[in-house]
Scaffold this motif. Structure first.
Motif, short mmCIF file in Angstrom:
data_model
loop_
_atom_site.label_atom_id
_atom_site.label_comp_id
_atom_site.label_asym_id
_atom_site.label_seq_id
_atom_site.Cartn_x
_atom_site.Cartn_y
_atom_site.Cartn_z
N SER A 131 31.30 -5.41 -2.42
CA SER A 131 29.80 -4.56 -1.65
C SER A 131 30.59 -3.47 -1.60
N ILE A 172 28.71 -10.90 -5.86
CA ILE A 172 29.18 -10.08 -4.55
C ILE A 172 29.39 -12.41 -3.14
N ASN A 202 34.88 -4.70 16.45
CA ASN A 202 34.94 -6.10 16.69
C ASN A 202 35.61 -7.21 16.47
N LEU A 203 35.36 -7.48 15.00
CA LEU A 203 35.77 -8.98 15.23
C LEU A 203 37.43 -8.75 14.97
N VAL A 256 28.48 -9.88 10.73
CA VAL A 256 28.58 -8.78 9.83
C VAL A 256 28.16 -9.13 8.03
N ILE A 257 28.52 -10.24 7.87
CA ILE A 257 28.13 -10.51 6.48
C ILE A 257 26.76 -10.55 5.91
N ASP A 282 30.67 -4.20 14.61
CA ASP A 282 31.08 -5.50 14.35
C ASP A 282 32.31 -5.52 13.39
N ILE A 283 32.21 -4.87 12.88
CA ILE A 283 33.51 -4.93 12.23
C ILE A 283 35.35 -4.97 13.07
N VAL A 331 35.32 -12.51 5.56
CA VAL A 331 34.65 -10.62 4.99
C VAL A 331 34.92 -9.39 4.89
N LEU A 372 23.16 -3.85 4.01
CA LEU A 372 23.27 -2.25 3.81
C LEU A 372 22.91 -2.24 2.10
N VAL A 373 23.97 -3.70 1.37
CA VAL A 373 23.63 -3.62 0.47
C VAL A 373 22.54 -3.22 -0.48
N ILE A 405 33.60 -15.93 16.66
CA ILE A 405 35.20 -14.94 15.53
C ILE A 405 33.63 -15.68 14.24
N LYS A 463 34.44 -9.85 0.94
CA LYS A 463 32.58 -9.41 0.59
C LYS A 463 32.71 -7.64 1.27
N LEU A 464 33.38 -7.18 2.01
CA LEU A 464 33.37 -5.78 2.47
C LEU A 464 33.47 -4.97 1.50
N GLU A 474 25.98 0.77 13.45
CA GLU A 474 26.50 -0.74 14.06
C GLU A 474 27.01 -1.65 13.04
N LEU A 475 27.69 -1.46 12.45
CA LEU A 475 27.96 -2.72 11.13
C LEU A 475 29.72 -2.16 10.63
N VAL A 490 26.09 -6.19 6.12
CA VAL A 490 26.76 -6.22 4.80
C VAL A 490 25.39 -6.57 3.46
N ASN A 502 30.95 5.09 4.53
CA ASN A 502 29.21 4.81 3.87
C ASN A 502 28.68 3.31 4.47
N LEU A 503 29.48 2.54 5.54
CA LEU A 503 29.02 1.34 6.26
C LEU A 503 28.05 1.64 7.63
N THR A 504 26.60 1.56 8.25
CA THR A 504 26.08 1.97 9.39
C THR A 504 27.30 1.65 10.41
N LEU A 539 30.42 -13.77 14.75
CA LEU A 539 30.65 -12.22 14.44
C LEU A 539 30.54 -11.90 13.12
N LEU A 566 28.41 -0.76 -4.26
CA LEU A 566 27.94 0.45 -4.03
C LEU A 566 28.64 1.47 -4.50
N GLU A 583 38.78 -9.61 18.07
CA GLU A 583 39.16 -10.44 18.17
C GLU A 583 39.67 -11.42 17.81
#
Lengths: 77, 288
Positions: free
Chosen positions: A57, B50, A30-31, B76-77, A27-28, A50, B83-84, B69, A53-54, A23-24, B80, A19-21, B72, A61, A34
């Motif tokens: 969302s 959200i 990678n985060l 990401v936020i 990024d996640i 993060v 995307l939403v 971090i 919120k993921l 790119e997203l 998101v 469901n995520l792109t 990054l 959806l 890190e």
């Protein structure tokens, strides 16, 4: 389960979440990587925010998707 | 979910929205809303719940976190959020589209429920027209195997007519109505194609049938051209005459005024005489 394993599991879940792109997802991941390298409380809080919120969302959806699917179900009856 | 799937087919889009709102849960007030209201409210509720802006601020305010971090996390936020928004728009449009289709479908079904005999008759009429086309071997006819389908539809129509609409309620009526609806759609499609062929054939026949049409057309053209030429000649002649009038206009103006004056005086005198005669006549009649 230690922190590294937990982060690895989360990373796997994200990687398989279609469901995520792309790119997203990158990024996640990678985060997470890190934070795994430097898991200070402050960095973990960023990751926690993060992911929370993921999750919110994704729930939203899913709710919309469910609603759309209900329309299809009714059409096919 | 199972409850909704088992619901009657006649439910409206609004009714589905109401049930869907309730089924999603967590936002109970959505259960009583219509489709568009549902989405608007859901978006507002979600924006509040959200809280991506707050999350972004929270990450930025976390000064002890590694800047890389933090950046990054903010990225990401934002991702998101995008995307939403995009996914939400797609799902919303999709729901509207399905809702419109469902309403259209239900309206058609309702029409079929109300007039099964008329609908079946109409389907039969189209099919009979197509059969005629086939027999005449005209282009635009229905494909192979159509005859058996035509026969089936005709039988169905006859069965509906014989049985009467009263017996066509309930589940079986719905099923047969669906068959009739499908056949009707197909028949209408073929019927329209056949009509277009007929129209073309009529036009073509008109052209072929009138063999000397082209020569007549040429003759007409010549006649029209002659008329145009003649009209031009007349106009030219009139223009010449008009020029003469203009040239002589001054002379007419000079001598004309006195002449007109004299004519007016004579006319007035003449009228006075008539008036006198009338008065005499009236007086004479009164004395009789």
């Amino acid at each position: 389960m230690n922190l590294t394993d937990t982060l690895k599991n989360i990373s796997n879940v994200v990687e398989n979440d279609l469901n995520l792109t792309e790119e997203l997802r990158e990024d996640i991941i990678n985060l997470i990587a890190e934070v795994n390298v430097d898991p200070t409380p402050a960095n973990l809080r960023v990751l926690s925010t993060v992911l929370e919120k993921l999750k919110d969302s994704t729930k939203y959806l899913s709710a919309l998707k469910t609603f759309s699917s209900l329309e299809s179900t009714n059409l096919s009856t | 979910m199972a409850e909704i799937a088992a619901a009657p087919i006649s439910v409206t889009a609004e009714a589905r929205a109401v049930r869907a709102g309730g089924a999603i849960g967590g936002v109970p007030e959505l259960a009583k809303l219509k489709l568009s209201e549902w989405f608007n409210t859901a978006k507002t509720e979600v924006a509040k719940r959200i809280g991506l802006t707050k999350a972004e601020a929270k990450i930025k305010g976390n000064e002890q976190a590694d800047p890389k971090i933090g950046e990054l996390g903010v990225k990401v936020i934002k991702g998101v959020g995008d995307l939403v928004e995009k996914r939400g728009e797609y799902l919303e449009k999709s729901a509207y589209s399905r809702s419109a289709r469902a309403t259209d479908h239900e309206n058609k079904l309702q029409a079929l429920r109300e007039k099964p005999v008329e609908t079946a008759k109409k389907a039969a009429e189209y099919d009979i027209a197509n059969t005629t086309l086939q027999m005449l071997d005209l282009p635009g006819r229905v494909g192979p195997g159509a005859l058996s389908r035509i026969e089936q539809t005709r039988e169905l129509a006859q069965r509906v007519i014989d049985t009467g609409s009263e017996k066509w309620h309930g589940f079986w009526a719905e099923r047969d109505n669906r068959v009739a609806e499908r056949d009707l759609d197909t028949a209408v499609k073929y019927g329209e194609g056949a009509k277009a062929t007929h129209d073309f054939a009529d036009k073509f026949e008109a052209i072929i049938g009138n063999k000397d049409g082209l020569s007549k057309l040429k003759e007409s053209k010549t006649t029209i051209q002659n008329e145009v030429d003649q009209t031009a000649a007349v106009k030219e002649k009139l223009a010449g005459q008009f020029g003469e009038v203009l040239t002589k206009g001054a002379n007419i103006g000079k001598g004309g005024a006195e002449q007109i004056k004299q004519q007016d005086v004579a006319e007035i005198k003449k009228q006075e005489q008539i008036l006198k005669d009338v008065q005499h006549g009236v007086t004479a009649a009164g004395t009789k």
